[in-house]
Write a protein that holds these residues in place. Structure first.
Motif, PDB file in Angstrom:
ATOM      1  N   GLU A 142     -25.787  -1.309  -7.561  1.00  0.00           N
ATOM      2  CA  GLU A 142     -26.663  -2.552  -7.709  1.00  0.00           C
ATOM      3  C   GLU A 142     -28.242  -1.604  -7.885  1.00  0.00           C
ATOM      4  OE1 GLU A 142     -26.271  -5.820  -7.900  1.00  0.00           O
ATOM      5  OE2 GLU A 142     -24.332  -5.000  -8.227  1.00  0.00           O
ATOM      6  N   LYS A 143     -28.370  -0.539  -6.879  1.00  0.00           N
ATOM      7  CA  LYS A 143     -29.443  -0.024  -7.183  1.00  0.00           C
ATOM      8  C   LYS A 143     -29.777   0.724  -8.452  1.00  0.00           C
ATOM      9  CE  LYS A 143     -29.557   0.892  -1.987  1.00  0.00           C
ATOM     10  NZ  LYS A 143     -29.510   2.067  -1.036  1.00  0.00           N
ATOM     11  N   LEU A 191     -24.290 -13.857  -4.432  1.00  0.00           N
ATOM     12  CA  LEU A 191     -24.492 -12.968  -5.268  1.00  0.00           C
ATOM     13  C   LEU A 191     -25.251 -11.945  -4.822  1.00  0.00           C
ATOM     14  CD1 LEU A 191     -23.940 -14.876  -8.854  1.00  0.00           C
ATOM     15  CD2 LEU A 191     -22.066 -13.670  -7.467  1.00  0.00           C
ATOM     16  N   SER A 192     -25.571 -10.752  -5.556  1.00  0.00           N
ATOM     17  CA  SER A 192     -26.392  -9.744  -5.339  1.00  0.00           C
ATOM     18  C   SER A 192     -27.566 -10.147  -6.080  1.00  0.00           C
ATOM     19  CB  SER A 192     -25.994  -8.545  -5.541  1.00  0.00           C
ATOM     20  OG  SER A 192     -25.630  -8.171  -7.050  1.00  0.00           O
ATOM     21  N   PRO A 193     -29.013  -9.703  -5.821  1.00  0.00           N
ATOM     22  CA  PRO A 193     -30.049  -9.996  -6.775  1.00  0.00           C
ATOM     23  C   PRO A 193     -29.558  -9.787  -8.135  1.00  0.00           C
ATOM     24  CG  PRO A 193     -30.739  -8.804  -4.917  1.00  0.00           C
ATOM     25  CD  PRO A 193     -29.213  -8.776  -4.867  1.00  0.00           C
ATOM     26  N   VAL A 194     -29.011  -8.421  -8.582  1.00  0.00           N
ATOM     27  CA  VAL A 194     -29.000  -8.202  -9.946  1.00  0.00           C
ATOM     28  C   VAL A 194     -27.867  -9.320 -10.851  1.00  0.00           C
ATOM     29  CG1 VAL A 194     -27.644  -6.596 -11.707  1.00  0.00           C
ATOM     30  CG2 VAL A 194     -29.171  -5.869  -9.747  1.00  0.00           C
ATOM     31  N   ASN A 195     -26.699  -9.636 -10.047  1.00  0.00           N
ATOM     32  CA  ASN A 195     -25.768 -10.683 -10.389  1.00  0.00           C
ATOM     33  C   ASN A 195     -26.475 -12.071 -10.573  1.00  0.00           C
ATOM     34  OD1 ASN A 195     -23.601  -8.961 -11.099  1.00  0.00           O
ATOM     35  ND2 ASN A 195     -23.078  -8.937  -8.976  1.00  0.00           N
ATOM     36  N   GLN A 196     -27.399 -12.413  -9.538  1.00  0.00           N
ATOM     37  CA  GLN A 196     -28.050 -13.717  -9.641  1.00  0.00           C
ATOM     38  C   GLN A 196     -28.920 -13.591 -10.928  1.00  0.00           C
ATOM     39  OE1 GLN A 196     -30.475 -13.590  -6.107  1.00  0.00           O
ATOM     40  NE2 GLN A 196     -28.778 -14.988  -5.061  1.00  0.00           N
TER      41      GLN A 196
END
Length: 400
Positions: A142-143, A191-196
């Motif tokens: 994600e990072k 969800l993670s921020p990226v997947n959001q």
């Protein structure tokens, strides 16, 4: 129960930081000179001080504290400390005791600091890292995904200022989720921020303030910008005052926190050249704001443009009213709230620090100190009477 997890700081504790230069003590040396003690990141055990009154160099010195002989009357002084940028500027009133005596007054207040561009003897301050939300527990994938966005799509450059980075990140997010404001599906919170971001961009779910803020905070964090999570919203007597989530970013160039609210499409609010924080904005909204000097960087659906704030302040006007209070979350709040192991759950139960700070016009610190004073005063009198009674009784018995 909200306050059992909270600190209740004043405005200066919310917006001044431990890293900033501040005046901690002024000592009257009784020989016409004063010594001023400073604290902050720019200070060392031995410091180079240069004291100016207007354009004239009044004193220099190398010591732990700054010592000089102030002029009589009310004067403005500028002190350069080490290689720090800018000056510590303050107004000092020097009124000798002899002047008070002429008027038959017994006052002994010789020196008064009546204005300063740095905090003066503040309560304990928090550091930037105490506030800046941490995403260390996010997976490396994600990072890396955000780092790739920052490099290849947003084009963040090392030489860019913090405001430039924030404007680029905000425009990137707002362009990709355009038209997707609304109630999200329950699955979005998992969800993670990226997947959001990807889910909203593909049209699979609407997003609202909390998701906007989560995405923005993660991107700002990876861009090296300290960012803190804030929400507002009380429920008292079954009445909700309105809940909203947004953020503030720390602008190192200005030593200040600045309000950012992507659901409201506002990136910064400025009064002239000054970036405003959320409490500044809330205070201004109490009064008519037809002020051409009050502007915001607003996303109009195509790009971010400078706009008079009174034209686009509807979201803030709806939530930043006097009956609402604000919660400023500390850096480890997300980690504490979402334990991933039995050990972390144990830590959460016995966590010794506040989760957040609460501030608002409708928030009081209560009467705990008053009650403590009353109880301690009467207890002291009772204890003194107890000692006298049994002391006299013991003396009579001994005399008999």
């Amino acid at each position: 129960m909200d306050y059992s997890y909270a600190d209740l700081p004043g405005y200066n504790q919310l917006y001044e930081t431990k890293e900033q230069t501040r005046i901690t003590c002024l000592t009257d040396n009784k020989n016409g000179s004063i010594s001023i003690a400073f604290a902050g990141k720019a200070l060392r055990k031995q410091n180079d001080f240069r004291v100016y009154q207007k354009d004239s160099l009044l004193a220099t010195g190398k010591a732990e504290n700054c010592t000089f002989q102030p002029l009589l009357g009310t004067r403005e002084y500028n002190i350069r400390i080490n290689e720090a940028a800018g000056y510590v500027t303050f107004t000092l009133n020097n009124t000798p005791d002899s002047l008070y005596r002429i008027f038959g007054n017994s006052s002994t207040v010789t020196f008064e600091i009546t204005g300063s561009n740095v905090p003066v003897a503040p309560n304990d301050l928090y550091s930037i890292t105490d506030w800046a939300i941490s995403y260390d527990d996010q997976p490396e994938t994600e990072k890396k995904a955000v780092d790739d966005y920052l490099r290849d799509s947003i084009h963040i450059r090392p030489a860019e200022t913090t405001p430039e980075r924030i404007l680029k990140i905000s425009d990137f997010i707002l362009q990709r989720v355009k038209g997707m404001d609304g109630v999200p599906s329950d699955s979005m919170s998992q969800l993670s921020p990226v997947n959001q971001l990807k889910c909203a961009q593909s049209g699979r779910s609407k997003i609202w303030c909390g998701i906007y803020t989560n995405i923005f905070c993660f991107f700002a964090n990876r861009a090296g910008v300290p960012v803190r999570l804030i929400d507002c919203g009380n429920t008292r007597a079954g009445i909700s005052a309105g809940t909203h989530v947004f953020s503030e970013v720390y602008l190192k160039e200005y030593n200040s926190w600045a309000y950012v609210d992507l659901l409201a499409k506002t990136v910064f609010v400025k009064k002239g050249d000054r970036y405003l924080n959320v409490i500044d904005v809330q205070r201004l909204l109490k009064y008519p704001i037809n002020d051409p000097d009050l502007t915001t960087c607003y996303f109009n659906g195509d790009s971010i443009v400078q706009t008079p704030y009174n034209q686009v302040a509807s979201t803030a006007l709806g939530y930043f009213h006097r009956n609402n209070s604000f919660r400023f979350y500390f850096s480890d709040f997300l980690k504490i709230q979402n334990p991933k192991s039995s050990f972390e759950r144990f830590i959460k139960i016995f966590y010794p620090k506040p989760y957040y700070a609460v501030y608002g016009d409708n928030t009081g610190t209560g009467r705990s100190q008053f009650v403590f004073r009353i109880i301690s005063t009467f207890s002291m009198v009772f204890f003194l009477g107890f000692c006298i009674f049994f002391g006299l009784k013991w003396l009579r018995q001994r005399a008999a």
